[in-house]
Design a protein around this motif. Sequence first.
Motif, PDB file in Angstrom:
ATOM      1  N   ASN A 207       4.843  13.303  -4.374  1.00  0.00           N
ATOM      2  CA  ASN A 207       4.408  12.277  -5.317  1.00  0.00           C
ATOM      3  C   ASN A 207       5.199  10.992  -5.143  1.00  0.00           C
ATOM      4  N   TRP A 208       6.483  11.110  -4.789  1.00  0.00           N
ATOM      5  CA  TRP A 208       7.318   9.926  -4.584  1.00  0.00           C
ATOM      6  C   TRP A 208       6.800   9.105  -3.401  1.00  0.00           C
ATOM      7  N   LYS A 209       6.388   9.807  -2.344  1.00  0.00           N
ATOM      8  CA  LYS A 209       5.828   9.099  -1.193  1.00  0.00           C
ATOM      9  C   LYS A 209       4.533   8.394  -1.575  1.00  0.00           C
ATOM     10  N   GLU A 210       3.720   9.088  -2.386  1.00  0.00           N
ATOM     11  CA  GLU A 210       2.484   8.459  -2.826  1.00  0.00           C
ATOM     12  C   GLU A 210       2.767   7.249  -3.700  1.00  0.00           C
ATOM     13  N   THR A 211       3.776   7.368  -4.580  1.00  0.00           N
ATOM     14  CA  THR A 211       4.114   6.263  -5.467  1.00  0.00           C
ATOM     15  C   THR A 211       4.572   5.049  -4.692  1.00  0.00           C
ATOM     16  N   SER A 212       5.327   5.266  -3.624  1.00  0.00           N
ATOM     17  CA  SER A 212       5.849   4.138  -2.860  1.00  0.00           C
ATOM     18  C   SER A 212       4.757   3.374  -2.116  1.00  0.00           C
ATOM     19  N   THR A 213       3.581   3.997  -1.984  1.00  0.00           N
ATOM     20  CA  THR A 213       2.490   3.308  -1.285  1.00  0.00           C
ATOM     21  C   THR A 213       1.448   2.746  -2.252  1.00  0.00           C
ATOM     22  N   ILE A 214       1.673   2.889  -3.538  1.00  0.00           N
ATOM     23  CA  ILE A 214       0.683   2.413  -4.502  1.00  0.00           C
ATOM     24  C   ILE A 214       0.513   0.904  -4.412  1.00  0.00           C
ATOM     25  N   ALA A 215       1.652   0.186  -4.332  1.00  0.00           N
ATOM     26  CA  ALA A 215       1.581  -1.280  -4.281  1.00  0.00           C
ATOM     27  C   ALA A 215       0.812  -1.745  -3.048  1.00  0.00           C
ATOM     28  N   ALA A 216       1.091  -1.129  -1.904  1.00  0.00           N
ATOM     29  CA  ALA A 216       0.389  -1.524  -0.681  1.00  0.00           C
ATOM     30  C   ALA A 216      -1.106  -1.214  -0.777  1.00  0.00           C
ATOM     31  N   THR A 217      -1.423  -0.039  -1.316  1.00  0.00           N
ATOM     32  CA  THR A 217      -2.832   0.325  -1.470  1.00  0.00           C
ATOM     33  C   THR A 217      -3.549  -0.631  -2.407  1.00  0.00           C
ATOM     34  N   LEU A 218      -2.889  -0.944  -3.537  1.00  0.00           N
ATOM     35  CA  LEU A 218      -3.493  -1.853  -4.499  1.00  0.00           C
ATOM     36  C   LEU A 218      -3.697  -3.234  -3.894  1.00  0.00           C
ATOM     37  N   LEU A 219      -2.698  -3.719  -3.164  1.00  0.00           N
ATOM     38  CA  LEU A 219      -2.810  -5.029  -2.536  1.00  0.00           C
ATOM     39  C   LEU A 219      -3.944  -5.054  -1.513  1.00  0.00           C
ATOM     40  N   ALA A 220      -4.058  -3.968  -0.732  1.00  0.00           N
ATOM     41  CA  ALA A 220      -5.141  -3.912   0.256  1.00  0.00           C
ATOM     42  C   ALA A 220      -6.506  -3.887  -0.418  1.00  0.00           C
ATOM     43  N   GLN A 221      -6.588  -3.151  -1.548  1.00  0.00           N
ATOM     44  CA  GLN A 221      -7.853  -3.063  -2.255  1.00  0.00           C
ATOM     45  C   GLN A 221      -8.259  -4.422  -2.828  1.00  0.00           C
ATOM     46  N   VAL A 222      -7.255  -5.106  -3.422  1.00  0.00           N
ATOM     47  CA  VAL A 222      -7.529  -6.421  -3.986  1.00  0.00           C
ATOM     48  C   VAL A 222      -7.927  -7.403  -2.895  1.00  0.00           C
ATOM     49  N   SER A 223      -7.265  -7.303  -1.747  1.00  0.00           N
ATOM     50  CA  SER A 223      -7.571  -8.214  -0.644  1.00  0.00           C
ATOM     51  C   SER A 223      -8.997  -8.001  -0.124  1.00  0.00           C
ATOM     52  N   ARG A 224      -9.448  -6.743  -0.132  1.00  0.00           N
ATOM     53  CA  ARG A 224     -10.799  -6.469   0.355  1.00  0.00           C
ATOM     54  C   ARG A 224     -11.857  -6.986  -0.607  1.00  0.00           C
ATOM     55  N   SER A 225     -11.504  -7.069  -1.876  1.00  0.00           N
ATOM     56  CA  SER A 225     -12.470  -7.538  -2.869  1.00  0.00           C
ATOM     57  C   SER A 225     -12.143  -8.984  -3.216  1.00  0.00           C
ATOM     58  N   GLY A 226     -12.895  -9.898  -2.655  1.00  0.00           N
ATOM     59  CA  GLY A 226     -12.634 -11.309  -2.905  1.00  0.00           C
ATOM     60  C   GLY A 226     -12.780 -11.679  -4.363  1.00  0.00           C
ATOM     61  N   LEU A 227     -13.781 -11.078  -5.050  1.00  0.00           N
ATOM     62  CA  LEU A 227     -14.013 -11.388  -6.451  1.00  0.00           C
ATOM     63  C   LEU A 227     -12.841 -10.928  -7.314  1.00  0.00           C
ATOM     64  N   ALA A 228     -12.317  -9.727  -7.027  1.00  0.00           N
ATOM     65  CA  ALA A 228     -11.172  -9.219  -7.797  1.00  0.00           C
ATOM     66  C   ALA A 228      -9.949 -10.095  -7.576  1.00  0.00           C
ATOM     67  N   LEU A 229      -9.753 -10.531  -6.327  1.00  0.00           N
ATOM     68  CA  LEU A 229      -8.600 -11.387  -6.037  1.00  0.00           C
ATOM     69  C   LEU A 229      -8.719 -12.718  -6.771  1.00  0.00           C
ATOM     70  N   VAL A 230      -9.920 -13.304  -6.765  1.00  0.00           N
ATOM     71  CA  VAL A 230     -10.125 -14.565  -7.465  1.00  0.00           C
ATOM     72  C   VAL A 230      -9.898 -14.394  -8.964  1.00  0.00           C
ATOM     73  N   GLY A 231     -10.410 -13.290  -9.530  1.00  0.00           N
ATOM     74  CA  GLY A 231     -10.214 -13.035 -10.957  1.00  0.00           C
ATOM     75  C   GLY A 231      -8.757 -12.852 -11.316  1.00  0.00           C
ATOM     76  N   TRP A 232      -8.018 -12.128 -10.474  1.00  0.00           N
ATOM     77  CA  TRP A 232      -6.586 -11.913 -10.729  1.00  0.00           C
ATOM     78  C   TRP A 232      -5.822 -13.228 -10.670  1.00  0.00           C
ATOM     79  N   LEU A 233      -6.110 -14.052  -9.672  1.00  0.00           N
ATOM     80  CA  LEU A 233      -5.434 -15.349  -9.555  1.00  0.00           C
ATOM     81  C   LEU A 233      -5.820 -16.279 -10.698  1.00  0.00           C
ATOM     82  N   ALA A 234      -7.078 -16.211 -11.133  1.00  0.00           N
ATOM     83  CA  ALA A 234      -7.512 -17.049 -12.247  1.00  0.00           C
ATOM     84  C   ALA A 234      -6.795 -16.675 -13.536  1.00  0.00           C
ATOM     85  N   ASN A 235      -6.668 -15.361 -13.794  1.00  0.00           N
ATOM     86  CA  ASN A 235      -5.936 -14.924 -14.978  1.00  0.00           C
ATOM     87  C   ASN A 235      -4.484 -15.364 -14.928  1.00  0.00           C
TER      88      ASN A 235
END
Length: 366
Positions: A127-155
């Motif tokens: 679980n610790w290994k999985e936790t350490s990759t959460i930020a990278a996974t989340l960042l990759a997911q946000v990067s793939r979704s342009g709309l989510a990235l724009v919404g996050w930056l707008a907020n």
Amino acid sequence: MRRQWWIVAAVVAVALWFFVSIEPVLAPFFVSMVLAYLGDPLADRLEDRGLSRRLAVTVVFVLLILVVVLTLVLVVPILGRQFGQLVEAFPAILNWIQQTVLPEVQSLTGLDLSTDFDALRQAVVENWKETSTIAATLLAQVSRSGLALVGWLANLALIPVVTFYLLLDWDVLVGKVRRMLPRQWEPAAVRLAGECDEVLSAFLRGQLIVMLCLGVIYGIGLTLLGVRFGLLIGLLAGLASIVPYLGVIVGIAVAGVVTFFQFHDWLMLVGVGVVFGFGQLMESVVLQPKLLGDKIGLHPVAVIFAVLAGGQLFGFTGVLLALPVAAMVMVILRYLLENYKNSTLYDAGQKTPQRSSVPSSDEETS
């Protein structure tokens, strides 16, 4: 009168439903509201010294931006490095516990915990290994979704803009809300609002400063001792101090394990105790009396329950609002309890008519 209460209840219910429905977009507005509330007293003081409201708000706004920028530039990189080192060292700490601590426990108590700890260690490491990759996974997911990235930056961009305008019109908004209150409710509402403001200001300004000071004291002390992850542990202990005594308990436990694992010297544990003892002394003698006094009054169990309940009901926004809302609820409950004790419902049983000591004519006849 009863019809008016039903109308008020319906309006409140609709408002709550509306805010719950749009909860995902409320986070930047709530953050801005908290920042504006924290900065308003300083802006008022600058106004009293002759500055215009706009200039006073500009000064406060610039100070808030400087604090955020300095935190991001100076503190966040250090914490990031220490967290990465902690992730790398965590499996070694588990190995040390299994090879050194558990045999000592078995020799003292006769309990063999190695089998259970093996399963626990494997699950934690995975679980610790999985936790350490959460930020990278989340960042990759946000990067793939342009709309989510724009919404996050707008907020994120909304927070400074909304904070500035709330600070600029804070007193005006408070005055408008007061004038909208029913005239018969205004005295009680103003009194409750004053008490809520006293509790919230003590908590949001005082308690946050106490937590920050304790985190700095713990972090600097542990770093001077040479403890690895000293700043990270100190700041985590300072944040945990939102619940009385939880910060020092968590800090001593984590810092003690890390220190003993690093130095294998019992004397270093004494140094850790001195650091946290000094922090508690400063909190009791200087920080609490000067910054808080007896204004908050939130029980530690109420603090824990409020944070967990807010997170469960409304996610991150609920965590942000949990303690301020709990403080206001406490003030309202205190007001209701005071009214209840002054009501006939509370002391109706105490006002029973006393029986006359003069005998009646029937009793005399008998």
